[in-house]
Design a protein around this motif. Structure first.
Motif, PDB file in Angstrom:
ATOM      1  N   ALA A 223       6.657   1.883   4.744  1.00 25.21           N
ATOM      2  CA  ALA A 223       6.660   2.313   3.352  1.00 25.21           C
ATOM      3  C   ALA A 223       6.082   3.722   3.235  1.00 25.21           C
ATOM      4  CB  ALA A 223       5.847   1.339   2.493  1.00 25.21           C
ATOM      5  N   SER A 224       6.670   4.530   2.385  1.00 23.53           N
ATOM      6  CA  SER A 224       6.215   5.906   2.189  1.00 23.53           C
ATOM      7  C   SER A 224       4.871   5.924   1.472  1.00 23.53           C
ATOM      8  CB  SER A 224       7.240   6.666   1.349  1.00 23.53           C
ATOM      9  OG  SER A 224       7.250   6.147   0.019  1.00 23.53           O
ATOM     10  N   PRO A 225       4.138   7.036   1.550  1.00 24.47           N
ATOM     11  CA  PRO A 225       2.872   7.144   0.794  1.00 24.47           C
ATOM     12  C   PRO A 225       3.056   6.873  -0.694  1.00 24.47           C
ATOM     13  CG  PRO A 225       2.993   8.896   2.422  1.00 24.47           C
ATOM     14  CD  PRO A 225       4.326   8.207   2.446  1.00 24.47           C
ATOM     15  N   ARG A 226       4.166   7.332  -1.279  1.00 23.00           N
ATOM     16  CA  ARG A 226       4.407   7.100  -2.711  1.00 23.00           C
ATOM     17  C   ARG A 226       4.555   5.609  -3.017  1.00 23.00           C
ATOM     18  NH1 ARG A 226       9.159   9.990  -5.383  1.00 23.00           N
ATOM     19  NH2 ARG A 226       8.169   9.036  -7.217  1.00 23.00           N
ATOM     20  N   LEU A 227       5.286   4.906  -2.144  1.00 22.54           N
ATOM     21  CA  LEU A 227       5.471   3.473  -2.358  1.00 22.54           C
ATOM     22  C   LEU A 227       4.155   2.733  -2.147  1.00 22.54           C
ATOM     23  CD1 LEU A 227       7.162   1.001  -2.921  1.00 22.54           C
ATOM     24  CD2 LEU A 227       7.941   1.024  -0.533  1.00 22.54           C
ATOM     25  N   ARG A 228       3.388   3.118  -1.143  1.00 21.40           N
ATOM     26  CA  ARG A 228       2.092   2.480  -0.909  1.00 21.40           C
ATOM     27  C   ARG A 228       1.179   2.653  -2.123  1.00 21.40           C
ATOM     28  NH1 ARG A 228       1.325   0.953   4.313  1.00 21.40           N
ATOM     29  NH2 ARG A 228       3.066   1.536   5.655  1.00 21.40           N
ATOM     30  N   ALA A 229       1.157   3.870  -2.657  1.00 24.91           N
ATOM     31  CA  ALA A 229       0.339   4.125  -3.835  1.00 24.91           C
ATOM     32  C   ALA A 229       0.787   3.256  -5.007  1.00 24.91           C
ATOM     33  CB  ALA A 229       0.411   5.605  -4.206  1.00 24.91           C
ATOM     34  N   ALA A 230       2.099   3.131  -5.188  1.00 29.20           N
ATOM     35  CA  ALA A 230       2.626   2.320  -6.282  1.00 29.20           C
ATOM     36  C   ALA A 230       2.270   0.848  -6.097  1.00 29.20           C
ATOM     37  CB  ALA A 230       4.139   2.492  -6.377  1.00 29.20           C
ATOM     38  N   LEU A 231       2.302   0.361  -4.865  1.00 28.97           N
ATOM     39  CA  LEU A 231       1.940  -1.031  -4.595  1.00 28.97           C
ATOM     40  C   LEU A 231       0.492  -1.295  -4.981  1.00 28.97           C
ATOM     41  CD1 LEU A 231       3.737  -1.457  -1.159  1.00 28.97           C
ATOM     42  CD2 LEU A 231       4.288  -2.726  -3.242  1.00 28.97           C
ATOM     43  N   TYR A 232      -0.400  -0.385  -4.626  1.00 28.78           N
ATOM     44  CA  TYR A 232      -1.806  -0.565  -4.987  1.00 28.78           C
ATOM     45  C   TYR A 232      -1.994  -0.526  -6.502  1.00 28.78           C
ATOM     46  CZ  TYR A 232      -3.568  -0.329  -0.187  1.00 28.78           C
ATOM     47  OH  TYR A 232      -3.852  -0.603   1.129  1.00 28.78           O
ATOM     48  N   ARG A 233      -1.218   0.319  -7.187  1.00 30.78           N
ATOM     49  CA  ARG A 233      -1.333   0.381  -8.648  1.00 30.78           C
ATOM     50  C   ARG A 233      -0.820  -0.913  -9.290  1.00 30.78           C
ATOM     51  NH1 ARG A 233       0.318   6.089  -7.745  1.00 30.78           N
ATOM     52  NH2 ARG A 233      -1.600   7.308  -7.974  1.00 30.78           N
ATOM     53  N   VAL A 234       0.227  -1.481  -8.717  1.00 28.70           N
ATOM     54  CA  VAL A 234       0.708  -2.780  -9.205  1.00 28.70           C
ATOM     55  C   VAL A 234      -0.378  -3.841  -9.021  1.00 28.70           C
ATOM     56  CG1 VAL A 234       2.316  -4.665  -8.711  1.00 28.70           C
ATOM     57  CG2 VAL A 234       3.167  -2.334  -8.909  1.00 28.70           C
ATOM     58  N   LEU A 235      -1.001  -3.849  -7.852  1.00 32.52           N
ATOM     59  CA  LEU A 235      -2.036  -4.832  -7.568  1.00 32.52           C
ATOM     60  C   LEU A 235      -3.247  -4.661  -8.475  1.00 32.52           C
ATOM     61  CD1 LEU A 235      -1.828  -4.790  -3.676  1.00 32.52           C
ATOM     62  CD2 LEU A 235      -1.113  -6.653  -5.188  1.00 32.52           C
ATOM     63  N   ALA A 236      -3.538  -3.418  -8.860  1.00 32.11           N
ATOM     64  CA  ALA A 236      -4.676  -3.165  -9.753  1.00 32.11           C
ATOM     65  C   ALA A 236      -4.498  -3.848 -11.097  1.00 32.11           C
ATOM     66  CB  ALA A 236      -4.861  -1.658  -9.948  1.00 32.11           C
ATOM     67  N   GLY A 237      -3.252  -4.083 -11.494  1.00 35.94           N
ATOM     68  CA  GLY A 237      -2.981  -4.751 -12.756  1.00 35.94           C
ATOM     69  C   GLY A 237      -2.586  -6.200 -12.603  1.00 35.94           C
ATOM     70  N   THR A 238      -2.767  -6.755 -11.407  1.00 33.98           N
ATOM     71  CA  THR A 238      -2.390  -8.148 -11.148  1.00 33.98           C
ATOM     72  C   THR A 238      -3.612  -9.044 -11.269  1.00 33.98           C
ATOM     73  OG1 THR A 238      -0.615  -7.445  -9.663  1.00 33.98           O
ATOM     74  CG2 THR A 238      -1.381  -9.716  -9.448  1.00 33.98           C
ATOM     75  N   PRO A 239      -3.548 -10.130 -12.018  1.00 32.65           N
ATOM     76  CA  PRO A 239      -4.724 -10.975 -12.240  1.00 32.65           C
ATOM     77  C   PRO A 239      -5.150 -11.741 -11.007  1.00 32.65           C
ATOM     78  CG  PRO A 239      -2.773 -12.001 -13.161  1.00 32.65           C
ATOM     79  CD  PRO A 239      -2.358 -10.620 -12.732  1.00 32.65           C
TER      80      PRO A 239
END
Length: 314
Positions: A223-239
């Motif tokens: 996964a590219s750095p952009r996708l990795r960053a997006a995954l972490y941002r998704v997880l930050a909003g996951t309960p």
């Protein structure tokens, strides 16, 4: 009982018992309170619909090494005391609380570090994994994944090659498979990526699927750095996330542990997953499982000693 004879000293909210048992604690840092207040104001504003100013495998389809499990939305608590770490809750959407403030902050921080990183393209994605399962011996193996095969070099000197099925190597994203070359086509806006990851599920099951598939993409894919960053941002909003600092992984490295609590209503087995991450560079060091009824009892763990591009199988 009337209002006159009620015990006004009883804290009547989820998590109150743990707070009472903890005894006296020092007041939280002012910056922590400011962040919590800001997050609460933003959540209230979002709920009210107006703005509030803030002041502060046999085939090469990549599948999880751990069994499929469901994520529970944790009940919101005013405060909790665990391993000496206080966790402040964030108001969620509807009846589902978001990740705790510390978990959201940590994951967003890791997103920023991942986004600023670089990654060269190479024909293989190599992971060196130290694997332990309760009742078995620890072993460390190298996995070389390419577009059309997986080569495993085992600790005992064996080399196993598995060919990819027609269509090539792919990863589960929601209810579909995404090939190596199509990883770069995944959305990197968190809301769009969340929809892709949770597709085919609802509620707690969708949250669990999002966490599980994100972990696979972060460790087992180029996964590219952009996708990795997006995954972490998704997880930050996951309960369902909770953070404990200063935890050792299976290799003795110190990191922050993110614990994901599964719901008994959805779980396929009585285990909850933990991640151990290195906040300094946004790396996921380990994924392990603990017993649902004993958070200190690890039953299996994958410790990632290396995850990155490789030019050849060595």
């Amino acid at each position: 009982m009337t209002h006159k004879d009620q015990d006004t000293h009883v804290l009547d909210f989820p998590g109150a018992t743990a707070l009472q048992n903890a005894g006296r604690t020092e007041p939280p840092d002012a910056a922590v309170l400011a962040t919590a207040h800001s997050l609460l104001r933003q959540a209230i504003a979002a709920d009210a619909g107006h703005a509030v100013p803030a002041t502060a495998a046999a085939t090469v389809v990549v599948t999880p090494r751990f069994g499929r499990r469901r994520l529970a939305a944790c009940a919101a608590a005013v405060a909790a005391v665990a391993a000496g770490v206080a966790v402040l809750p964030v108001v969620g959407v509807g009846s589902r609380p978001a990740a705790t403030a510390s978990a959201a902050d940590l994951l967003n921080s890791m997103a920023g570090r991942a986004a600023s990183g670089s990654q060269r393209r190479a024909p293989y994605w190599k992971t060196t994994v130290k694997t332990w399962v309760e009742g078995d011996r620890t072993h460390t193996d190298d996995y070389y994944l390419s577009r059309n095969k997986l080569v495993i070099k085992t600790q005992n000197g064996r080399t196993v090659t598995k060919k990819a099925p027609p269509g090539g190597t792919s990863w589960s994203v929601g209810d579909r498979q995404v090939s190596w070359d199509n990883l770069d086509k995944l959305p990197t806006r968190p809301d769009a990526l969340r929809r892709a990851l949770s597709a085919g599920e609802h509620g707690a099951a969708a949250a669990e699927q999002t966490v599980r598939q994100s972990g696979e993409l972060l460790t087992d894919s180029p996964a590219s750095p952009r996708l990795r960053a997006a995954l972490y941002r998704v997880l930050a909003g996951t309960p369902g996330a909770r953070v404990t600092e200063g935890v050792k992984d299976g290799a003795g490295r110190i990191g922050a542990q993110i614990s994901w609590k599964w719901s008994k209503s959805f779980a396929h087995s009585a285990h909850n997953p933990n991640w151990i991450v290195r906040p300094s560079d946004g790396q996921l060091l380990e994924r392990n499982n603990v017993r649902e009824d004993d958070a200190g009892h690890i039953t299996e763990r994958d410790t990632y000693l290396y995850a990155g591009p490789a030019d050849s199988v060595r």
